[in-house]
Enzyme design. Structure first.
Site, PDB file in Angstrom:
ATOM      1  N   VAL A 129       0.846  -1.191   0.000  1.00  0.00           N
ATOM      2  CA  VAL A 129       0.000   0.000   0.000  1.00  0.00           C
ATOM      3  C   VAL A 129       0.881   1.241   0.000  1.00  0.00           C
ATOM      4  CG1 VAL A 129      -1.795   1.303   1.200  1.00  0.00           C
ATOM      5  CG2 VAL A 129      -1.778  -1.196   1.341  1.00  0.00           C
ATOM      6  N   LYS A 202      -6.053  -1.824  -1.982  1.00  0.00           N
ATOM      7  CA  LYS A 202      -5.284  -1.179  -0.915  1.00  0.00           C
ATOM      8  C   LYS A 202      -6.189  -0.793   0.251  1.00  0.00           C
ATOM      9  CE  LYS A 202      -1.877   0.458  -4.243  1.00  0.00           C
ATOM     10  NZ  LYS A 202      -1.629   1.530  -5.234  1.00  0.00           N
TER      11      LYS A 202
END
Lengths: 427, 427
Positions: A129, A202
């Site tokens: 992420v 994410k």
């Protein structure tokens, strides 16, 4: 001390940078870890392709044999299989795993976390992420004594680049997309980015960590930027807002969360509004810590490799000292509510007939659905007459009902813009 | 599993919040740590004073006996002594230590780090810099495989509040200071903040971590905001800049660093320029990760307590799993150069005589000292004539020589403003 054996799976942009950094920084890393790190091999599908400087003698196509010999496995090949099986093999062998694989983590992350927990090994995935931005470790460790209420992020560089250009150049989505593709900021098939899928993956990973709850990409409401018009961007500008694709994960009451990705109007005074071009940023609201923001490059070989290396060092240190990093168990098990329960403000742009009583009828529909109007502008006359409305906070369900009611009114020509609004204070 | 015994030293704003969070979040923390955390006592000087809700039965004046019984010691009393001796006692006893004491760390941090390293215990101090912002852990752990080239931060909320107000209200330093004192943003004696000492202490701690080198507050060049005028603020505004008190630690060549705190002009497009009021932010430039920024609340009981709790959980987990966190050894031992070696751009505002040849003379002094002019404006006429100059990058030593040369020119009336400029790209 004996060296720690590192296996790298994948030699693409990230993998080759990881190998480069492990080689170049060898002596510094040994000092930080307390033992040397040795790259014992790099698994690839086709060893004949050029590998951005990875020494040919390290290449192998036999990933499984490589994993069997490793203390630490770095998975940067991407995709679901064979990545998943190789990670599970590594864990079963007692190796620690570092992965940047958001597709896999957002679907089967909790299986992997559970396997690592049972085996007593580390599973780190900082690079999955927001690339280089140290984000997961702070959420997992620094906020371990706090309570996260909300995470709100710009986690996809391609869409942020497109929206930034639409804003500064007043260009259409289509024109900017072509530009972005020419510059390499967008893929030839940009769907994963512009449809919001990458951001949704994410969002799932972030939400899992922040709320100690198993969240997969299927739990995430997802709306991309393909329908954002230059009219939306201009309307935002006129109100002092910018349009961003946000991933939002938030606590609803004591026992539930909503996770969503959608284009959002954000006031210019909000820290996220100033995050432009291909940069990423994640804004966190925690009970005690208050507002935090983490900003940096979300993608690219070197930035992502930096995040992978940080994880490798942490996993390696844990092996040297005999410890294990904090896990990501989903003990809180919060309920995952769908988007209809989300409460946000809304922007609406409605084309209307230019005659008396229009406003009263429209306001009536808002009132019937318990949606309160915060700001209203009437623009234009005759066939160009339109209303721009910003509401107070309301549930998505209430807004959907309002929209449906409004579109049925004979005084309404069409609804030309609807967007959620985040980042203002109060109700 | 047996509970871990936590001793808290100090029951001020932070200490009382730490006790509150440890009590309120008891069961959640136990899940995250893998064992319950038990507050066995809170050491204070005067047990009769009100303690913001800390239960009276926990209070003790015998800090040393309390430390002797603890697994984890949380030092939030501040000051050099007895804090230092109590921390060393805890370490010698094999307890882990969490401290928020920037004064102590910026003077004797490396002694404490060395003692902890020898004893094999954790010494964490996230709360000592930029309060709630997870900053030290990311620098220490997430960037462990990267190379930091520069750290640039707004690390003092009081001065940032004052400078923000001077900017938005065009008020004088003196007026805003009184306002800030009334609102509790500045102390009755504001010296530690406005003279830059607090920022310098934090700069020393940040630089030590980022560059793996022993840096104390004595190594930090320090210039506060007391001489910043509204003319400086307005000049910055006109050029598209804002004035911030920055703490800067940067690598100079391969083997040296410079650490400095001073008022700085920052372009409005830089992420630090948008950090307003009492917020803090630290901007990091790393070789692979690129540009990162960490933003949040720099002070306050609850935010600081959140950072302390994160450290307590990390230290506690390490005790449960048998590991130890990464240390902060100063193995790199970079040389610490003084401010004369720093290279920055400069802003200068010079009152001059309104006659031909002035510019040539002044430009001559710049050229003699090898300082190159980037932008120059001539303003006003007659007795109001002035020059505003922004230079390319030059060493502090070269600028000092330039200033001295200019002030001796008969065409120069006075130098009414000089400030360093950071955050632009290139030379």
């Amino acid at each position: 001390m004996d060296s720690l054996k590192v296996a790298v799976l994948g030699a693409g942009v990230v993998g080759s940078q990881v190998v480069r950094l492990l080689t170049e920084q060898k002596s510094e890393l040994a000092q930080r870890v307390g033992a040397p790190l040795e790259v014992i091999g790099v698994a690839v599908r086709d060893p004949k392709r050029s590998r951005h400087g990875v020494p040919a003698e390290l290449l192998t196509t036999d990933a499984s044999s490589l994993v069997a010999k490793a203390d630490i496995v770095v998975e940067v090949m991407g995709g679901i299989q064979p990545a998943k099986d190789l990670i599970l093999q590594a864990i079963a062998n007692g190796a620690s795993v570092v992965t940047a694989n958001k597709a896999l983590l957002s679907r089967e992350g909790s299986d992997l976390v559970l396997a690592a927990e049972k085996a007593g090994v580390d599973l780190y995935f900082e690079a999955s992420v927001a690339g280089a931005i140290p984000l997961l470790r702070p959420i997992r460790e620094s906020l371990a004594g706090d309570k996260v209420n909300r995470v709100m992020g710009i986690v996809n560089g391609t869409t942020n680049y497109i929206l930034s250009k639409m804003e500064t150049e007043h260009a259409t989505y289509e024109d900017v997309l072509v530009q972005a593709q020419d510059l390499g900021y967008a893929e030839a098939d940009p769907t994963a980015d512009v449809a919001g899928h990458d951001a949704a993956a994410k969002a799932a990973i972030l939400a899992s960590l922040a709320f100690h709850t198993k969240v997969t990409i299927e739990d995430v409401y997802c709306e991309g930027i393909t329908k954002v018009t230059d009219a939306d961007i201009i309307a935002a500008e006129e109100m002092g807002f910018v349009v961003k694709l946000l991933a939002v994960a938030e606590r609803m009451g004591d026992d539930a969360i909503v996770v969503r990705v959608h284009p959002t109007m954000v006031p210019k005074s909000h820290p996220l509004a100033n995050v432009r071009d291909a940069f990423n940023a994640v804004f966190v609201e925690a009970e005690s810590a208050g507002e935090l923001m983490f900003f940096g490059r979300g993608a690219g070989g070197a930035p992502t490799a930096s995040a992978v290396l940080g994880d490798v060092v942490a996993a390696a240190r844990n092996r040297v000292t005999g410890g294990i990093g904090p896990g990501d168990s989903s003990y809180a098990e919060l309920r995952k509510l769908d988007i209809s329960h989300a409460r946000t403000r809304y922007y609406l742009h409605i084309k209307v007939a230019d005659r008396p009583g229009v406003l009263a009828k429209i306001a009536g529909v808002f009132a019937d659905n318990d949606v309160s109007i915060q700001v209203l502008h009437q623009d234009g006359r005759g066939s160009d007459a339109s209303l721009v409305i910003r509401t107070h906070k309301a549930s998505d369900a209430a807004l959907a009902a309002t929209l449906s009611g409004i579109s049925k009114l004979d005084v309404v020509d069409s609804i030309i813009g609807v967007m959620r609004v985040e980042g203002e204070r109060g109700e």
